[in-house]
Every structure is written in structure tokens, then in C-alpha cells.
Design a protein around this motif. Structure first.
Motif, PDB file in Angstrom:
ATOM      1  N   GLU A  44      21.839 -22.429  -0.841  1.00 47.90           N
ATOM      2  CA  GLU A  44      21.048 -21.474  -0.073  1.00 47.90           C
ATOM      3  C   GLU A  44      21.876 -20.228   0.251  1.00 47.90           C
ATOM      4  O   GLU A  44      21.388 -19.098   0.151  1.00 47.90           O
ATOM      5  CB  GLU A  44      20.559 -22.132   1.215  1.00 47.90           C
ATOM      6  N   ARG A  45      23.151 -20.428   0.623  1.00 48.71           N
ATOM      7  CA  ARG A  45      24.010 -19.287   0.918  1.00 48.71           C
ATOM      8  C   ARG A  45      24.211 -18.427  -0.328  1.00 48.71           C
ATOM      9  O   ARG A  45      24.216 -17.193  -0.263  1.00 48.71           O
ATOM     10  CB  ARG A  45      25.378 -19.747   1.441  1.00 48.71           C
ATOM     11  N   ARG A  46      24.379 -19.049  -1.484  1.00 47.56           N
ATOM     12  CA  ARG A  46      24.565 -18.284  -2.711  1.00 47.56           C
ATOM     13  C   ARG A  46      23.299 -17.515  -3.074  1.00 47.56           C
ATOM     14  O   ARG A  46      23.363 -16.369  -3.530  1.00 47.56           O
ATOM     15  CB  ARG A  46      24.965 -19.225  -3.849  1.00 47.56           C
ATOM     16  N   ALA A  47      22.157 -18.154  -2.888  1.00 51.02           N
ATOM     17  CA  ALA A  47      20.901 -17.468  -3.189  1.00 51.02           C
ATOM     18  C   ALA A  47      20.710 -16.272  -2.258  1.00 51.02           C
ATOM     19  O   ALA A  47      20.277 -15.195  -2.688  1.00 51.02           O
ATOM     20  CB  ALA A  47      19.726 -18.441  -3.070  1.00 51.02           C
ATOM     21  N   ARG A  48      21.040 -16.441  -0.978  1.00 49.93           N
ATOM     22  CA  ARG A  48      20.912 -15.335  -0.026  1.00 49.93           C
ATOM     23  C   ARG A  48      21.898 -14.219  -0.352  1.00 49.93           C
ATOM     24  O   ARG A  48      21.588 -13.034  -0.192  1.00 49.93           O
ATOM     25  CB  ARG A  48      21.125 -15.857   1.390  1.00 49.93           C
ATOM     26  N   ALA A  49      23.080 -14.594  -0.819  1.00 47.93           N
ATOM     27  CA  ALA A  49      24.055 -13.571  -1.207  1.00 47.93           C
ATOM     28  C   ALA A  49      23.547 -12.762  -2.392  1.00 47.93           C
ATOM     29  O   ALA A  49      23.744 -11.541  -2.467  1.00 47.93           O
ATOM     30  CB  ALA A  49      25.399 -14.211  -1.535  1.00 47.93           C
TER      31      ALA A  49
END
Length: 294
Positions: free
Chosen positions: A153-158
Motif C-alpha cells: 500500500e505504501r509503494r502504491a501511494r508513493a
């Protein structure tokens, strides 16, 4: 595995591949084993199929000794597709070490801990005024989460933060005294919107303002819930301010908000102006009688 002069199917039998390489190099099993520095019995087991899972280093030595080369091909992963390259990028935290001098897990995302809010284990992080001397636990140099769903999720948001673009919407659907900005992803997905309108303070406050003066009223900033806290709302506000400055010079933007919106606007540079009315409310009862409340 492949040989630059005579490509072979890497999905074929390893023993068959080794035999073909050895034939082309005109080497016996004993001679190949001697050049590779491995036991002759290992060559025999691989070629006969009895070695079902030989060590990579052993296979590499045998292939190179027979004049071949080994290459590794990677299928593009989701994070590689964004860059258009199938090559794995460097590990961003590879130079970081924990308190025991060990590397952090390569498959996770590691970030530096500078304050309690950076560390998931700091349950007291919301107490912003708690001095370091009162922290119940010392902060680690870095932190990460084992939950892979959280990591993804953090990578997708980044990726969203990097790829989102902000543009102004104009045309017949937007009045001349109104402003509309949208935030979009490369595929055209709308993830945020800002709307505002111009008005004259002279009409509201009477004397003291020139009729030509204008101030902008921020009607609202909406961001898709999954993409909040990525700075997209601030980018929309900054785009509005830049457009106003380029259109008429000095910028005056007014907004009416409460709770979380106050923190957001303060982060965008707004200040609370207590000298003006804060809110006006209109209620209508079930019977139809109107009640006006200031």
C-alpha cells in the motif's frame, strides 16, 4: 542459462544442456570437472538426472568451463513496470544498519526514524509535547513493517504521489469568476478536485474596499480517501494561489472550515482570522417554520 554463440532453451533438461556444451567444447566428464574444479561424480549425476537440485555455483562453474554463459531474466514486477525497466533497482536502504550492525530486510521498505511519529512502535507519538526525556522507549535508527499488505500500500501511494498531475479546468462549464483544479493519474483517473470563486469584499463589508478589489473564496478541496495525506490537496491549493497571482497579482483567499480542515489549511499557509464571522447556519423545521441562526 544461455550460450551467446549457441542459444539453448533455458527450460530444457540441465543434463542435456551440459552434455551438448561438453560435446561442443570437446571435453570428457573428467576434463570438464577438472577445469571447473568440481568432482567428476557431480558432472555424472547432473548429466544422468540424478542430481535434481544442483547448487547454482556448481552449475555456473561447469557451464563457464564448457565455454557457455549463464544469464538471468526477470519478469517485470509491478514496481518495475512504472519505470519501464525489467532491471531490479538498487535497494534504497542497503547502506543502513540496525543497532547490531546488520542490514535490514531487502524485501521491505525501511525508513529513518527521526521522531516518535516515524516509528510504528511509538504508541505515545500523538503526544506531540512529550519531551524526549519522557519517552518510555528509545527510538531505533530506522523502522519497517513486516506486514506486506502495508508495504504494498505504501509503494502504491508513493507511485500515486509521483505520477499525479494537477491542472486547471476551463471552458463553458466553469464561470469566469470561478476556479476549478483537478488532480489526475496518468490514466485519467480523477483523484482530487478544488473549487473556488471570486467575490468583491466591497459588496459584503461596505466602505473600505474598492469595487475593483477581489478575494477568492475556497469552496472545497476533495481528495479520494485512499490518496489522502500524500500532499495532493496542498498541490491543488498551491496551483490555485499561483494562478491567482499570475492573473491579478496579490492573492487573498478566504476559507470556511472546521476540525481536520483547519490543520490542512494551516499547513498550506492559511491563518485563522477571528475578526470575521466564522459561520452561518440555516435550519428548517418539519412544520415548515424557518429558524435562522447566526
Amino acid at each position: 542459462m544461455a550460450d551467446p554463440k549457441s542459444p539453448v532453451d533455458p527450460g530444457g533438461d540441465l543434463g542435456d544442456l551440459l552434455r551438448r556444451l561438453r560435446r561442443r567444447a570437446d571435453l570428457s566428464q573428467r576434463e570438464l570437472a577438472g577445469k571447473a574444479g568440481v568432482p567428476q561424480a557431480a558432472v555424472a549425476r547432473i548429466e544422468s538426472g540424478r542430481a535434481t537440485d544442483p547448487r547454482y555455483r556448481t552449475v555456473e562453474r561447469l557451464v563457464r568451463a564448457a565455454g557457455g554463459e549463464i544469464s538471468v531474466e526477470l519478469e517485470p514486477a509491478c514496481d518495475m513496470q512504472a519505470t519501464g525497466s525489467a532491471e531490479p533497482g538498487p535497494i534504497p536502504h542497503d547502506d543502513m544498519r540496525d543497532q547490531a550492525g546488520r542490514r535490514y530486510p531487502a524485501h521491505l521498505d525501511v525508513w529513518e526514524v527521526r521522531e516518535p511519529r516515524d516509528w510504528p512502535g511509538a504508541w505515545w507519538a500523538e503526544w506531540y509535547t512529550l519531551p524526549p526525556s519522557s519517552w518510555p522507549l528509545p527510538l531505533p535508527p530506522a523502522s519497517y513493517r513486516l506486514n506486506r499488505s502495508y508495504r504494498d500500500e505504501r509503494r502504491a501511494r508513493a507511485r500515486v504521489r509521483r505520477s499525479a498531475t494537477v491542472r486547471r479546468v476551463t471552458g463553458p462549464t466553469v464561470p469566469a469568476t470561478a476556479w476549478r483544479f483537478v488532480a489526475e493519474l496518468p490514466g485519467g483517473e480523477l483523484i482530487g478536485e478544488l473549487r473556488a470563486h471570486d467575490e468583491s469584499p466591497h459588496l459584503r463589508w461596505g466602505d473600505g474596499f474598492l469595487p475593483t478589489e477581489r478575494e477568492t473564496v475556497l469552496d472545497g478541496v476533495l481528495i479520494v480517501a485512499a490518496y489522502r495525506r500524500l500532499g495532493i490537496g496542498r498541490r491543488l491549493v498551491e496551483a490555485l494561489i499561483a494562478a491567482i497571482a499570475g492573473n491579478r497579482g496579490p492573492v487573498c483567499v478566504r476559507a470556511l472550515t472546521e476540525q481536520a480542515g483547519i490543520d490542512f489549511l494551516c499547513a498550506c499557509g492559511f491563518v485563522i482570522e477571528p475578526s470575521r464571522p466564522a459561520a452561518m447556519r440555516f435550519d428548517q423545521t418539519v412544520s415548515g417554520a424557518r429558524q435562522r441562526r447566526w
